[in-house]
Design a protein around this motif. Sequence first.
Motif, PDB file in Angstrom:
ATOM      1  N   GLN A  19      -2.077  -8.842   6.791  1.00  0.00           N
ATOM      2  CA  GLN A  19      -1.621  -8.631   5.383  1.00  0.00           C
ATOM      3  C   GLN A  19      -0.131  -8.195   5.761  1.00  0.00           C
ATOM      4  O   GLN A  19       0.495  -7.910   6.605  1.00  0.00           O
ATOM      5  CB  GLN A  19      -2.398  -7.215   4.998  1.00  0.00           C
ATOM      6  N   THR A  20       0.818  -8.742   4.606  1.00  0.00           N
ATOM      7  CA  THR A  20       2.050  -8.349   4.707  1.00  0.00           C
ATOM      8  C   THR A  20       2.308  -7.071   3.969  1.00  0.00           C
ATOM      9  O   THR A  20       2.318  -6.918   3.025  1.00  0.00           O
ATOM     10  CB  THR A  20       2.783  -9.620   4.120  1.00  0.00           C
ATOM     11  N   TYR A  21       3.418  -6.459   4.905  1.00  0.00           N
ATOM     12  CA  TYR A  21       3.783  -5.074   4.324  1.00  0.00           C
ATOM     13  C   TYR A  21       5.262  -4.996   4.323  1.00  0.00           C
ATOM     14  O   TYR A  21       6.114  -5.422   5.152  1.00  0.00           O
ATOM     15  CB  TYR A  21       3.357  -3.948   4.992  1.00  0.00           C
ATOM     16  N   PRO A  22       6.210  -4.120   3.380  1.00  0.00           N
ATOM     17  CA  PRO A  22       7.628  -4.087   3.711  1.00  0.00           C
ATOM     18  C   PRO A  22       7.852  -3.061   4.647  1.00  0.00           C
ATOM     19  O   PRO A  22       7.305  -2.094   5.013  1.00  0.00           O
ATOM     20  CB  PRO A  22       7.924  -3.728   2.254  1.00  0.00           C
ATOM     21  N   GLU A  23       8.984  -3.480   5.330  1.00  0.00           N
ATOM     22  CA  GLU A  23       9.415  -2.661   6.490  1.00  0.00           C
ATOM     23  C   GLU A  23      10.215  -1.391   5.959  1.00  0.00           C
ATOM     24  O   GLU A  23      11.071  -1.431   5.201  1.00  0.00           O
ATOM     25  CB  GLU A  23      10.217  -3.683   7.388  1.00  0.00           C
ATOM     26  N   SER A  39       4.817   6.143   2.924  1.00  0.00           N
ATOM     27  CA  SER A  39       5.330   5.934   1.480  1.00  0.00           C
ATOM     28  C   SER A  39       5.172   4.408   1.070  1.00  0.00           C
ATOM     29  O   SER A  39       6.144   3.923   0.644  1.00  0.00           O
ATOM     30  CB  SER A  39       6.764   6.312   1.246  1.00  0.00           C
ATOM     31  N   GLY A  40       4.103   3.702   1.760  1.00  0.00           N
ATOM     32  CA  GLY A  40       4.000   2.314   1.631  1.00  0.00           C
ATOM     33  C   GLY A  40       4.792   1.296   2.338  1.00  0.00           C
ATOM     34  O   GLY A  40       4.552   0.183   1.948  1.00  0.00           O
ATOM     35  N   LYS A  41       5.588   1.829   3.404  1.00  0.00           N
ATOM     36  CA  LYS A  41       6.410   1.077   4.024  1.00  0.00           C
ATOM     37  C   LYS A  41       5.811   0.975   5.569  1.00  0.00           C
ATOM     38  O   LYS A  41       5.591   2.087   6.050  1.00  0.00           O
ATOM     39  CB  LYS A  41       7.975   1.408   4.020  1.00  0.00           C
ATOM     40  N   LEU A  42       6.062   0.165   6.352  1.00  0.00           N
ATOM     41  CA  LEU A  42       5.482  -0.095   7.637  1.00  0.00           C
ATOM     42  C   LEU A  42       6.604   0.605   8.575  1.00  0.00           C
ATOM     43  O   LEU A  42       7.941   0.563   8.478  1.00  0.00           O
ATOM     44  CB  LEU A  42       5.705  -1.518   7.959  1.00  0.00           C
ATOM     45  N   ALA A  56       1.738  -4.979  14.534  1.00  0.00           N
ATOM     46  CA  ALA A  56       2.837  -5.809  13.865  1.00  0.00           C
ATOM     47  C   ALA A  56       2.720  -7.176  14.747  1.00  0.00           C
ATOM     48  O   ALA A  56       2.549  -7.214  15.689  1.00  0.00           O
ATOM     49  CB  ALA A  56       4.091  -5.166  14.314  1.00  0.00           C
ATOM     50  N   MET A  57       2.595  -8.300  13.756  1.00  0.00           N
ATOM     51  CA  MET A  57       2.725  -9.633  14.215  1.00  0.00           C
ATOM     52  C   MET A  57       4.184 -10.301  14.678  1.00  0.00           C
ATOM     53  O   MET A  57       4.363 -11.243  15.340  1.00  0.00           O
ATOM     54  CB  MET A  57       2.026 -10.499  13.356  1.00  0.00           C
ATOM     55  N   LYS A  58       5.287  -9.283  14.338  1.00  0.00           N
ATOM     56  CA  LYS A  58       6.607  -9.704  14.877  1.00  0.00           C
ATOM     57  C   LYS A  58       7.342  -8.631  14.677  1.00  0.00           C
ATOM     58  O   LYS A  58       6.942  -7.499  14.180  1.00  0.00           O
ATOM     59  CB  LYS A  58       7.153 -10.793  13.901  1.00  0.00           C
ATOM     60  N   ALA A  59       8.603  -8.744  15.579  1.00  0.00           N
ATOM     61  CA  ALA A  59       9.336  -7.392  15.691  1.00  0.00           C
ATOM     62  C   ALA A  59       9.888  -7.010  14.509  1.00  0.00           C
ATOM     63  O   ALA A  59      10.229  -7.799  13.394  1.00  0.00           O
ATOM     64  CB  ALA A  59      10.323  -7.677  16.822  1.00  0.00           C
ATOM     65  N   CYS A  68       6.744  -8.008   6.807  1.00  0.00           N
ATOM     66  CA  CYS A  68       6.255  -8.001   8.127  1.00  0.00           C
ATOM     67  C   CYS A  68       4.815  -8.160   8.194  1.00  0.00           C
ATOM     68  O   CYS A  68       4.078  -7.428   7.389  1.00  0.00           O
ATOM     69  CB  CYS A  68       6.531  -6.871   8.814  1.00  0.00           C
ATOM     70  N   MET A  69       4.291  -9.259   8.861  1.00  0.00           N
ATOM     71  CA  MET A  69       2.752  -9.524   8.761  1.00  0.00           C
ATOM     72  C   MET A  69       2.221  -8.495   9.891  1.00  0.00           C
ATOM     73  O   MET A  69       2.624  -8.028  10.835  1.00  0.00           O
ATOM     74  CB  MET A  69       2.378 -10.871   9.184  1.00  0.00           C
ATOM     75  N   VAL A  70       1.067  -8.001   9.330  1.00  0.00           N
ATOM     76  CA  VAL A  70       0.391  -7.096  10.166  1.00  0.00           C
ATOM     77  C   VAL A  70      -1.109  -7.488  10.473  1.00  0.00           C
ATOM     78  O   VAL A  70      -1.737  -7.914   9.294  1.00  0.00           O
ATOM     79  CB  VAL A  70       0.448  -5.586   9.562  1.00  0.00           C
ATOM     80  N   GLN A  71      -1.734  -7.204  11.559  1.00  0.00           N
ATOM     81  CA  GLN A  71      -3.136  -7.483  11.914  1.00  0.00           C
ATOM     82  C   GLN A  71      -3.604  -6.170  11.605  1.00  0.00           C
ATOM     83  O   GLN A  71      -3.530  -5.048  12.345  1.00  0.00           O
ATOM     84  CB  GLN A  71      -3.260  -7.784  13.365  1.00  0.00           C
TER      85      GLN A  71
END
Length: 78
Positions: A19-23, A39-42, A56-59, A68-71
């Motif tokens: 899933q992708t989430y905002p940083e 608050s909904g942010k990574l 996290a799948m990337k820094a 940011c893609m997350v497992q």
Amino acid sequence: MATITYFKPIVRNDMYFMQTYPEAASQSFLAGQLVYLVSGKLTGVASDGVLVLGRAMKAATGVTDAACMVQVFKPGVE
């Protein structure tokens, strides 16, 4: 022709989804680090006692709202 080698993931597919989430602002987590939502942010996990979202799948980019893609771990994964 090149040979492509595929590796099995460390965590099986029945235990996570992508899933992708905002940083969140000013983040510095690394690829593979555990993350959670504020608050909904990574946000990178920095202490015990936090309900972990996944890995996290990337820094982190350091840019607020960067995707940011997350497992994401499914409930019950320890």
